[in-house]
Write a protein that holds these residues in place. Structure first.
Motif, PDB file in Angstrom:
ATOM      1  N   GLU A  55       0.837  -1.097  -0.040  1.00  0.00           N
ATOM      2  CA  GLU A  55       0.074   0.096   0.016  1.00  0.00           C
ATOM      3  C   GLU A  55       0.850   1.263   0.158  1.00  0.00           C
ATOM      4  O   GLU A  55       2.178   1.097  -0.102  1.00  0.00           O
ATOM      5  N   LEU A  56       0.303   2.282   0.003  1.00  0.00           N
ATOM      6  CA  LEU A  56       1.099   3.618  -0.130  1.00  0.00           C
ATOM      7  C   LEU A  56       0.186   4.598   0.577  1.00  0.00           C
ATOM      8  O   LEU A  56      -0.961   4.783   0.934  1.00  0.00           O
ATOM      9  N   GLN A  57       0.947   5.869   0.984  1.00  0.00           N
ATOM     10  CA  GLN A  57       0.230   6.808   1.565  1.00  0.00           C
ATOM     11  C   GLN A  57       1.118   8.195   1.546  1.00  0.00           C
ATOM     12  O   GLN A  57       2.116   8.316   1.449  1.00  0.00           O
ATOM     13  N   GLY A  58      -0.038   9.131   1.247  1.00  0.00           N
ATOM     14  CA  GLY A  58       0.702  10.611   1.315  1.00  0.00           C
ATOM     15  C   GLY A  58       0.624  11.145   2.557  1.00  0.00           C
ATOM     16  O   GLY A  58      -0.089  12.225   2.904  1.00  0.00           O
ATOM     17  N   PHE A  59       1.340  10.647   3.482  1.00  0.00           N
ATOM     18  CA  PHE A  59       1.385  10.987   4.843  1.00  0.00           C
ATOM     19  C   PHE A  59       2.599  10.705   5.314  1.00  0.00           C
ATOM     20  O   PHE A  59       3.243   9.817   4.897  1.00  0.00           O
ATOM     21  N   PRO A  60       3.047  11.438   6.577  1.00  0.00           N
ATOM     22  CA  PRO A  60       4.401  10.783   7.159  1.00  0.00           C
ATOM     23  C   PRO A  60       4.495   9.494   8.008  1.00  0.00           C
ATOM     24  O   PRO A  60       3.606   8.943   8.360  1.00  0.00           O
ATOM     25  N   SER A  61       5.730   9.266   7.907  1.00  0.00           N
ATOM     26  CA  SER A  61       5.996   8.074   8.946  1.00  0.00           C
ATOM     27  C   SER A  61       6.807   8.588  10.014  1.00  0.00           C
ATOM     28  O   SER A  61       6.911   9.379  10.471  1.00  0.00           O
ATOM     29  N   LEU A  62       7.578   7.432  10.552  1.00  0.00           N
ATOM     30  CA  LEU A  62       8.328   7.908  11.725  1.00  0.00           C
ATOM     31  C   LEU A  62       9.758   8.142  11.553  1.00  0.00           C
ATOM     32  O   LEU A  62      10.800   7.536  11.878  1.00  0.00           O
ATOM     33  N   TYR A  63       9.723   9.349  10.844  1.00  0.00           N
ATOM     34  CA  TYR A  63      10.901   9.949  10.427  1.00  0.00           C
ATOM     35  C   TYR A  63      12.286  10.195  11.363  1.00  0.00           C
ATOM     36  O   TYR A  63      13.222  10.301  11.072  1.00  0.00           O
ATOM     37  N   CYS A  64      11.828  10.600  12.521  1.00  0.00           N
ATOM     38  CA  CYS A  64      12.941  10.969  13.538  1.00  0.00           C
ATOM     39  C   CYS A  64      12.963   9.598  14.252  1.00  0.00           C
ATOM     40  O   CYS A  64      14.262   9.277  14.659  1.00  0.00           O
ATOM     41  N   TYR A  65      11.884   8.630  14.548  1.00  0.00           N
ATOM     42  CA  TYR A  65      12.505   7.688  15.556  1.00  0.00           C
ATOM     43  C   TYR A  65      13.357   6.789  14.742  1.00  0.00           C
ATOM     44  O   TYR A  65      14.045   5.965  15.328  1.00  0.00           O
ATOM     45  N   GLN A  66      13.018   6.494  13.401  1.00  0.00           N
ATOM     46  CA  GLN A  66      13.771   5.672  12.606  1.00  0.00           C
ATOM     47  C   GLN A  66      15.392   5.905  12.766  1.00  0.00           C
ATOM     48  O   GLN A  66      16.211   4.920  12.753  1.00  0.00           O
TER      49      GLN A  66
END
Length: 318
Positions: free
Chosen positions: A112-123
């Motif tokens: 799937e895909l999303q135009g939405f943020p992910s865990l950019y700093c946690y990663q």
């Protein structure tokens, strides 16, 4: 996936190391990690990474096409369109399965895909802790596109904060300290200086929004949006503004893209990297091999509403 590294990693793995790894993840910031952490990273060879990049480029080319712009106009439910949409999404997540093709080659397949943020700093945080406690293979990188930790965080800062004062930028969520992703929110605050703020804490005056910080009222100029709309609909919240209001702010991750680049997009995409996908309402007859299909709501988060054991009777009830 790289056999030599996998063998060495497994040989050096111990439960004590894993527990020590988890302890650092759970005690460094004021919140622990509220989701399962795998015992290992995956080690992907360049040949597969190149295939991933090809898949991403192919899908992205379709997402910026005029035909997708027209297709996506039907994605936003009535009454949820937010004003002042930008020309393209700021954030794009593509989730792939590691699969085998008919010839036995390892290939990516879009889930799937999303135009939405992910865990950019946690990663970033998790990568550092992994490397500290476990095998750190020489030459194995975490970041794509020639980035390293410093340039990645610099790009993230430029994207979310831009030229604004970090004090005037907020990470907007629904009760952020109770979300399973709250570890990412505190990492974002630590790394970028952007404060997690609940939708109920914002105050509206005219077209401007304000929040409280240490007893001081602060104007908001940019919103790093982490609000999931179906969660917003489910929870009885009282707010002083609506997302559909005309507001004098910049959305970093405009809310419309949550709907426009989502499961709604999957049937539009045509690629060897995208599984065959249909809107249920468009089918005149069901596929004969329903056991090979998954049923997903157009808009949902974290797997809610997904059915993996699909039957004719289940489809008949929808």
């Amino acid at each position: 996936m790289i056999k030599e590294i996998r063998t060495e990693y497994n040989r050096n793995f111990t439960q004590d190391r894993y527990e020590s790894f988890l302890n650092e993840l759970n005690t460094t910031y004021r919140f622990p990690v509220d989701f399962r952490i795998a015992e290992t990273p995956i080690f992907l060879p360049d040949i597969f990474l190149n295939e991933l990049q090809k898949a991403c480029d192919e899908i992205l080319a379709q997402l910026i096409s005029p035909s997708f712009k027209q297709h996506s106009e039907t994605a936003i439910p009535h009454g949820w369109e937010v004003p002042n949409q930008d020309n393209h999404t700021t954030f794009l997540q593509l989730d792939f399965a590691i699969s085998q093709d008919e010839a036995g080659n390892i290939v990516p397949r879009l889930i799937e895909l999303q135009g939405f943020p992910s865990l950019y700093c946690y990663q970033v945080f998790q990568d550092e802790v992994f490397r500290k406690h476990f095998l750190n293979p020489e030459g194995m990188r975490t970041f794509f596109s020639g980035l390293d930790k410093e340039s990645y965080l610099r790009l993230l800062n430029e994207t979310i904060i831009g030229n604004s004062n970090p004090e005037n930028v907020i990470l907007l969520e629904i009760v952020p300290h109770k979300q399973k992703t709250r570890i990412d929110f505190v990492c974002t605050e630590a790394m970028l200086g952007v404060k997690p703020t609940c939708v109920t804490e914002l105050r509206k005056r005219g077209t401007k929004l304000f929040y409280q910080n240490n007893g001081k009222e602060i104007p908001v100029v940019r919103i790093y949006n982490r609000v999931i709309f179906d969660e917003l609909q489910r929870k009885p919240l009282t707010t002083q503004f609506n997302f559909t209001d005309e507001l004098d702010i910049t959305w970093v991750g405009h809310p419309n893209w949550y709907f426009k680049i989502s499961k709604h997009t999957l049937p539009f995409l045509k690629s060897e990297y995208v599984p065959e996908t249909f809107y249920l309402g468009d089918l005149t007859e069901y596929p004969s091999d329903l056991n090979n299909f998954v049923l997903k709501p157009l808009f949902s988060f974290a797997g809610s509403g997904v059915e993996v054991d699909v039957t004719k009777e289940m489809l008949d009830t929808i």
